[in-house]
Scaffold this motif. Structure first.
Motif, PDB file in Angstrom:
ATOM      1  N   GLY A  70       0.778  -1.227   0.000  1.00  0.00           N
ATOM      2  CA  GLY A  70       0.000   0.000   0.000  1.00  0.00           C
ATOM      3  C   GLY A  70       0.809   1.275   0.000  1.00  0.00           C
ATOM      4  O   GLY A  70       0.251   2.366   0.048  1.00  0.00           O
ATOM      5  N   ALA A  71       2.127   1.150  -0.094  1.00  0.00           N
ATOM      6  CA  ALA A  71       2.969   2.351  -0.065  1.00  0.00           C
ATOM      7  C   ALA A  71       2.913   3.110  -1.380  1.00  0.00           C
ATOM      8  O   ALA A  71       3.147   4.315  -1.423  1.00  0.00           O
ATOM      9  N   VAL A  72       2.591   2.403  -2.464  1.00  0.00           N
ATOM     10  CA  VAL A  72       2.562   3.033  -3.783  1.00  0.00           C
ATOM     11  C   VAL A  72       1.136   3.108  -4.325  1.00  0.00           C
ATOM     12  O   VAL A  72       0.696   4.139  -4.816  1.00  0.00           O
ATOM     13  N   VAL A  73       0.417   1.985  -4.251  1.00  0.00           N
ATOM     14  CA  VAL A  73      -0.969   1.967  -4.704  1.00  0.00           C
ATOM     15  C   VAL A  73      -1.849   2.544  -3.606  1.00  0.00           C
ATOM     16  O   VAL A  73      -2.069   1.934  -2.566  1.00  0.00           O
ATOM     17  N   ALA A  74      -2.337   3.746  -3.829  1.00  0.00           N
ATOM     18  CA  ALA A  74      -3.184   4.428  -2.847  1.00  0.00           C
ATOM     19  C   ALA A  74      -4.221   5.250  -3.602  1.00  0.00           C
ATOM     20  O   ALA A  74      -4.243   5.269  -4.828  1.00  0.00           O
ATOM     21  N   ASP A  75      -5.077   5.907  -2.862  1.00  0.00           N
ATOM     22  CA  ASP A  75      -6.122   6.725  -3.490  1.00  0.00           C
ATOM     23  C   ASP A  75      -5.535   8.064  -3.926  1.00  0.00           C
ATOM     24  O   ASP A  75      -5.785   9.107  -3.336  1.00  0.00           O
ATOM     25  N   THR A  76      -4.715   8.008  -4.968  1.00  0.00           N
ATOM     26  CA  THR A  76      -4.069   9.199  -5.507  1.00  0.00           C
ATOM     27  C   THR A  76      -4.652   9.518  -6.884  1.00  0.00           C
ATOM     28  O   THR A  76      -5.281   8.653  -7.508  1.00  0.00           O
ATOM     29  N   PRO A  77      -4.445  10.728  -7.379  1.00  0.00           N
ATOM     30  CA  PRO A  77      -4.948  11.079  -8.716  1.00  0.00           C
ATOM     31  C   PRO A  77      -4.413  10.169  -9.817  1.00  0.00           C
ATOM     32  O   PRO A  77      -5.092   9.968 -10.831  1.00  0.00           O
ATOM     33  N   PHE A  78      -3.218   9.608  -9.641  1.00  0.00           N
ATOM     34  CA  PHE A  78      -2.651   8.728 -10.670  1.00  0.00           C
ATOM     35  C   PHE A  78      -3.582   7.548 -10.923  1.00  0.00           C
ATOM     36  O   PHE A  78      -3.986   7.278 -12.054  1.00  0.00           O
ATOM     37  N   PHE A  79      -3.945   6.834  -9.856  1.00  0.00           N
ATOM     38  CA  PHE A  79      -4.770   5.640 -10.012  1.00  0.00           C
ATOM     39  C   PHE A  79      -6.227   5.995 -10.274  1.00  0.00           C
ATOM     40  O   PHE A  79      -6.953   5.240 -10.926  1.00  0.00           O
ATOM     41  N   ALA A  80      -6.667   7.166  -9.820  1.00  0.00           N
ATOM     42  CA  ALA A  80      -8.019   7.632 -10.121  1.00  0.00           C
ATOM     43  C   ALA A  80      -8.182   7.863 -11.621  1.00  0.00           C
ATOM     44  O   ALA A  80      -9.211   7.508 -12.221  1.00  0.00           O
ATOM     45  N   VAL A 219      22.931   9.286  -4.459  1.00  0.00           N
ATOM     46  CA  VAL A 219      21.629   8.615  -4.399  1.00  0.00           C
ATOM     47  C   VAL A 219      21.113   8.632  -2.965  1.00  0.00           C
ATOM     48  O   VAL A 219      21.827   8.249  -2.032  1.00  0.00           O
ATOM     49  N   HIS A 220      19.864   9.079  -2.793  1.00  0.00           N
ATOM     50  CA  HIS A 220      19.208   9.035  -1.486  1.00  0.00           C
ATOM     51  C   HIS A 220      17.983   8.134  -1.592  1.00  0.00           C
ATOM     52  O   HIS A 220      17.193   8.259  -2.536  1.00  0.00           O
ATOM     53  N   SER A 221      17.818   7.248  -0.638  1.00  0.00           N
ATOM     54  CA  SER A 221      16.671   6.335  -0.608  1.00  0.00           C
ATOM     55  C   SER A 221      15.570   6.944   0.255  1.00  0.00           C
ATOM     56  O   SER A 221      15.756   7.149   1.454  1.00  0.00           O
ATOM     57  N   LEU A 222      14.413   7.217  -0.376  1.00  0.00           N
ATOM     58  CA  LEU A 222      13.329   7.910   0.313  1.00  0.00           C
ATOM     59  C   LEU A 222      12.005   7.141   0.190  1.00  0.00           C
ATOM     60  O   LEU A 222      11.759   6.476  -0.812  1.00  0.00           O
ATOM     61  N   THR A 223      11.169   7.272   1.192  1.00  0.00           N
ATOM     62  CA  THR A 223       9.835   6.683   1.159  1.00  0.00           C
ATOM     63  C   THR A 223       9.010   7.348   0.052  1.00  0.00           C
ATOM     64  O   THR A 223       9.034   8.574  -0.076  1.00  0.00           O
ATOM     65  N   PRO A 224       8.263   6.581  -0.763  1.00  0.00           N
ATOM     66  CA  PRO A 224       7.546   7.167  -1.904  1.00  0.00           C
ATOM     67  C   PRO A 224       6.216   7.837  -1.533  1.00  0.00           C
ATOM     68  O   PRO A 224       5.155   7.519  -2.069  1.00  0.00           O
ATOM     69  N   SER A 225       6.266   8.746  -0.582  1.00  0.00           N
ATOM     70  CA  SER A 225       5.112   9.565  -0.213  1.00  0.00           C
ATOM     71  C   SER A 225       5.645  10.931   0.187  1.00  0.00           C
ATOM     72  O   SER A 225       6.832  11.075   0.490  1.00  0.00           O
ATOM     73  N   VAL A 226       4.780  11.945   0.204  1.00  0.00           N
ATOM     74  CA  VAL A 226       5.247  13.292   0.522  1.00  0.00           C
ATOM     75  C   VAL A 226       5.823  13.349   1.929  1.00  0.00           C
ATOM     76  O   VAL A 226       6.966  13.800   2.137  1.00  0.00           O
ATOM     77  N   PHE A 248      16.802  13.882  -9.867  1.00  0.00           N
ATOM     78  CA  PHE A 248      15.648  13.224 -10.469  1.00  0.00           C
ATOM     79  C   PHE A 248      15.004  12.368  -9.388  1.00  0.00           C
ATOM     80  O   PHE A 248      15.689  11.611  -8.699  1.00  0.00           O
ATOM     81  N   ALA A 249      13.676  12.491  -9.225  1.00  0.00           N
ATOM     82  CA  ALA A 249      12.948  11.711  -8.223  1.00  0.00           C
ATOM     83  C   ALA A 249      12.074  10.672  -8.915  1.00  0.00           C
ATOM     84  O   ALA A 249      11.497  10.925  -9.981  1.00  0.00           O
ATOM     85  N   ASP A 250      11.930   9.505  -8.283  1.00  0.00           N
ATOM     86  CA  ASP A 250      11.141   8.413  -8.850  1.00  0.00           C
ATOM     87  C   ASP A 250       9.673   8.772  -9.048  1.00  0.00           C
ATOM     88  O   ASP A 250       9.009   8.195  -9.914  1.00  0.00           O
ATOM     89  N   ASN A 251       9.137   9.668  -8.239  1.00  0.00           N
ATOM     90  CA  ASN A 251       7.774  10.149  -8.485  1.00  0.00           C
ATOM     91  C   ASN A 251       7.607  11.559  -7.915  1.00  0.00           C
ATOM     92  O   ASN A 251       8.493  12.075  -7.218  1.00  0.00           O
ATOM     93  N   ASP A 252       6.471  12.161  -8.214  1.00  0.00           N
ATOM     94  CA  ASP A 252       6.222  13.537  -7.777  1.00  0.00           C
ATOM     95  C   ASP A 252       6.099  13.656  -6.267  1.00  0.00           C
ATOM     96  O   ASP A 252       6.415  14.701  -5.692  1.00  0.00           O
ATOM     97  N   LEU A 253       5.617  12.606  -5.616  1.00  0.00           N
ATOM     98  CA  LEU A 253       5.444  12.649  -4.165  1.00  0.00           C
ATOM     99  C   LEU A 253       6.803  12.713  -3.471  1.00  0.00           C
ATOM    100  O   LEU A 253       7.001  13.488  -2.523  1.00  0.00           O
ATOM    101  N   ILE A 254       7.761  11.918  -3.951  1.00  0.00           N
ATOM    102  CA  ILE A 254       9.124  11.973  -3.417  1.00  0.00           C
ATOM    103  C   ILE A 254       9.729  13.352  -3.665  1.00  0.00           C
ATOM    104  O   ILE A 254      10.336  13.958  -2.770  1.00  0.00           O
ATOM    105  N   ALA A 255       9.562  13.842  -4.892  1.00  0.00           N
ATOM    106  CA  ALA A 255      10.118  15.154  -5.236  1.00  0.00           C
ATOM    107  C   ALA A 255       9.545  16.252  -4.343  1.00  0.00           C
ATOM    108  O   ALA A 255      10.280  17.111  -3.840  1.00  0.00           O
ATOM    109  N   THR A 256       8.241  16.196  -4.114  1.00  0.00           N
ATOM    110  CA  THR A 256       7.583  17.217  -3.292  1.00  0.00           C
ATOM    111  C   THR A 256       8.064  17.165  -1.846  1.00  0.00           C
ATOM    112  O   THR A 256       8.357  18.207  -1.233  1.00  0.00           O
TER     113      THR A 256
END
Length: 343
Positions: A70-80, A219-226, A248-256
């Motif tokens: 559930g860390a990646v698949v969540a109720d986000t606009p991507f999956f909506a 390289v920094h290892s970060l949780t894929p959520s804001v 470069f971030a793996d997704n927008d949530l990490i970048a934010t």
């Protein structure tokens, strides 16, 4: 000359009603009988154009959202937006859509999968973002068409609709190299999923193409959520670890999340550190500065998945195909000309 349904019934010694139900994808015949009829119809040249492509279908396409952690698949606009595209694609072809969730940590996962055999399920669109090849195999053992969405595995023989992650990460990292000079760093997800593995490949391909040493990448290892990425990056900054001038971030949530931490520690974005994301979520236009990111046509991707599963329901004899959806870079204000991080 093509065979008629009546002639097919006589040849197979099966009732005309059963022939009609099988050819029109209606319930009322067993899976084995249905397959026997479809095989014979194809063998003897039945004209499938006799069947209206707009006929109301009895049964449904199932969108199965599989949550592993559930860390990646969540109720986000991507999956909506993916779901919106699938819904639209099914509606265009008069197919019903049912959405169901499967959680790996539940004891009844195997039973949920097996129940699909006796349900009204005509075909499965399986959201495989968090899944491994082993997780997917039980679905492929069902006598039901399956389209794997948002991931791909070389060892599996099934249809897959996915993002061209390697291309997206490559263009984002190449843009950082061109605009900022020097070697970009990588904000990599701490959760290992196939999408992020492919994005890593694209990032490092860009590093190599620019003639830069991969070993020098920060390289920094970060949780894929804001909030997770923010907390992880704050710890990195507190420790005084070496920083890159761009990331470069793996997704927008990490970048934010990382940008939030940079600002808290008095680094200016983009004057001191440039950042690019991936996915082009709505948050990328809300944060300040707006985030340069990789756009994924999410709704279109869902429509393509719907078209493919409906095609397989109508003709299950097609060979598996892998469809990669191309990405584009959306340039905003989180990247600027050459700089180096400084407080």
């Amino acid at each position: 000359m093509s065979i008629t349904a009546k002639e097919l019934a006589k040849k197979l010694n099966i009732s005309p009603a059963a022939i009609s139900m099988a050819l029109n994808h209606k319930p009322g015949v067993s899976t084995a009988t249905r397959q026997k009829i479809l095989d014979a119809a194809q063998k003897y040249g039945y004209d499938f154009t006799r069947i209206s492509q707009k006929i109301t279908v009895h049964g449904a396409v199932y969108l199965i959202i599989y949550k592993k952690h559930g860390a990646v698949v969540a109720d986000t606009p991507f999956f909506a937006q993916l779901s919106e595209g699938i819904t639209l694609g099914c509606k265009k072809e008069n197919f019903n859509l049912k959405v169901t969730y499967i959680y790996e940590d539940e004891d009844n996962t195997e039973r949920q999968i097996e129940d699909l055999r006796v349900s009204d399920c005509l075909g499965v669109i399986l959201l495989g973002t968090e899944m491994t090849a082993a997780d997917i195999r039980p679905f492929l053992k069902l006598d039901i068409p399956v389209v794997l969405l948002d991931t791909y595995f070389e060892e599996l023989s099934c249809d897959s609709i996915l993002i061209n992650n390697i291309q997206g990460a490559y263009i984002a990292a190449s843009y950082l190299i061109k605009k900022c000079g020097g070697q970009p760093g990588y904000l990599h997800s701490s959760y290992p999923i196939q999408n992020f593995t492919e994005r890593a490949d694209g990032f490092y391909n860009a590093i190599r193409a620019a003639g830069l040493p991969v070993s020098k990448s920060v390289v920094h290892s970060l949780t894929p959520s804001v909030e997770g990425a923010y907390a992880d990056m704050c710890e990195i900054l507190k420790k005084g670890e070496r920083l890159a001038s761009s990331y470069f971030a793996d997704n927008d949530l990490i970048a934010t999340g990382a940008m939030k931490a940079f600002k808290e520690f008095h680094y200016r974005v983009p004057e001191d550190i440039s950042v690019t994301g991936f996915d082009d979520l709505p948050i990328s236009t809300v944060i300040e500065p707006n985030l340069t990111t990789v756009n994924v046509p999410k709704k279109y991707m869902g429509e393509i998945a719907a078209r493919r599963i409906i095609s397989l329901i109508r003709d299950p004899h097609q060979p598996p195909v892998k469809t990669e959806i191309s990405t584009t870079l959306v340039k905003r204000r989180s990247v600027c000309l050459a700089h180096s991080p400084q407080k």
